[in-house]
Design a protein around this motif. Sequence first.
Motif, mmCIF file in Angstrom:
data_model
loop_
_atom_site.group_PDB
_atom_site.id
_atom_site.type_symbol
_atom_site.label_atom_id
_atom_site.label_comp_id
_atom_site.label_asym_id
_atom_site.label_seq_id
_atom_site.Cartn_x
_atom_site.Cartn_y
_atom_site.Cartn_z
ATOM 1 N N PRO A 1 2.479 5.705 5.506
ATOM 2 C CA PRO A 1 1.318 5.781 6.399
ATOM 3 C C PRO A 1 1.124 7.170 6.993
ATOM 4 O O PRO A 1 -0.003 7.610 7.190
ATOM 5 C CB PRO A 1 1.643 4.739 7.476
ATOM 6 N N SER A 2 2.213 7.861 7.280
ATOM 7 C CA SER A 2 2.101 9.202 7.864
ATOM 8 C C SER A 2 1.905 10.272 6.806
ATOM 9 O O SER A 2 1.558 11.420 7.133
ATOM 10 C CB SER A 2 3.352 9.530 8.687
ATOM 11 N N ARG A 3 2.128 9.920 5.553
ATOM 12 C CA ARG A 3 1.976 10.871 4.447
ATOM 13 C C ARG A 3 1.352 10.134 3.275
ATOM 14 O O ARG A 3 2.020 9.782 2.310
ATOM 15 C CB ARG A 3 3.326 11.468 4.067
ATOM 16 N N PRO A 4 0.055 9.855 3.361
ATOM 17 C CA PRO A 4 -0.586 9.023 2.340
ATOM 18 C C PRO A 4 -0.711 9.670 0.967
ATOM 19 O O PRO A 4 -0.894 8.958 -0.025
ATOM 20 C CB PRO A 4 -1.974 8.740 2.946
ATOM 21 N N GLN A 5 -0.644 10.999 0.899
ATOM 22 C CA GLN A 5 -0.689 11.658 -0.411
ATOM 23 C C GLN A 5 0.646 11.485 -1.104
ATOM 24 O O GLN A 5 1.697 11.677 -0.504
ATOM 25 C CB GLN A 5 -0.961 13.156 -0.235
ATOM 26 N N ASN A 6 0.609 11.126 -2.394
ATOM 27 C CA ASN A 6 1.858 10.956 -3.125
ATOM 28 C C ASN A 6 2.665 12.251 -3.178
ATOM 29 O O ASN A 6 2.103 13.332 -3.397
ATOM 30 C CB ASN A 6 1.569 10.492 -4.550
ATOM 31 N N ARG B 1 0.817 -1.213 0.000
ATOM 32 C CA ARG B 1 0.000 0.000 0.000
ATOM 33 C C ARG B 1 0.851 1.264 0.000
ATOM 34 O O ARG B 1 0.406 2.322 -0.423
ATOM 35 C CB ARG B 1 -0.914 0.008 1.223
ATOM 36 N N PHE B 2 2.062 1.139 0.552
ATOM 37 C CA PHE B 2 2.916 2.316 0.668
ATOM 38 C C PHE B 2 4.296 2.017 0.094
ATOM 39 O O PHE B 2 4.751 0.880 0.079
ATOM 40 C CB PHE B 2 3.045 2.734 2.142
ATOM 41 N N GLY B 3 4.960 3.068 -0.333
ATOM 42 C CA GLY B 3 6.311 2.907 -0.848
ATOM 43 C C GLY B 3 6.662 4.028 -1.795
ATOM 44 O O GLY B 3 5.870 4.941 -2.037
ATOM 45 N N THR B 4 7.859 3.932 -2.315
ATOM 46 C CA THR B 4 8.361 4.923 -3.265
ATOM 47 C C THR B 4 8.727 4.220 -4.559
ATOM 48 O O THR B 4 9.289 3.128 -4.543
ATOM 49 C CB THR B 4 9.593 5.639 -2.701
ATOM 50 N N MET B 5 8.399 4.866 -5.653
ATOM 51 C CA MET B 5 8.752 4.319 -6.955
ATOM 52 C C MET B 5 9.404 5.423 -7.763
ATOM 53 O O MET B 5 9.041 6.606 -7.614
ATOM 54 C CB MET B 5 7.516 3.807 -7.669
ATOM 55 N N GLY B 6 10.357 5.061 -8.586
ATOM 56 C CA GLY B 6 10.966 6.116 -9.373
ATOM 57 C C GLY B 6 12.120 5.625 -10.208
ATOM 58 O O GLY B 6 12.229 4.430 -10.510
#
Length: 120
Positions: free
Chosen positions: A55-60, A30-35
């Motif tokens: 989780p603490s910053r759900p907006q991309n 559900r969470f992570g970084t892609m790039g």
Amino acid sequence: QVQLVESGGGLVEPGQSMIISCEVSDHNYRFGTMGWYRQAPGKASEPVATIGNSPSRPQNTIWYAESVKGRFTLAGCSGKNILYLEMENLRLEDSAVYLCVFNPPGIQFWGRGAQVTVSS
């Protein structure tokens, strides 16, 4: 195991544009970084552009390296796990292998890379 497959790349002249893409296999994170990272011959890899949430910053949140701001743009394909890197006004120093990365908490998945060569 999450798989990442890059597409695109090739040879362009300075000032031209190119789009590369990264398709990510289905997953349940559900969470992570892609790039994208890039690595030029003889140099360490460097981050180019990322998009991520937590989780603490759900907006991309999108981040770009200073060297590509205003020239490169991340874009996603709605409904598909595809991330595009749209590159404009390419420079000689943009030549590198561009690697797609997906980084959920505690783990990293990498693609094999796409060669981008900018040459006159």
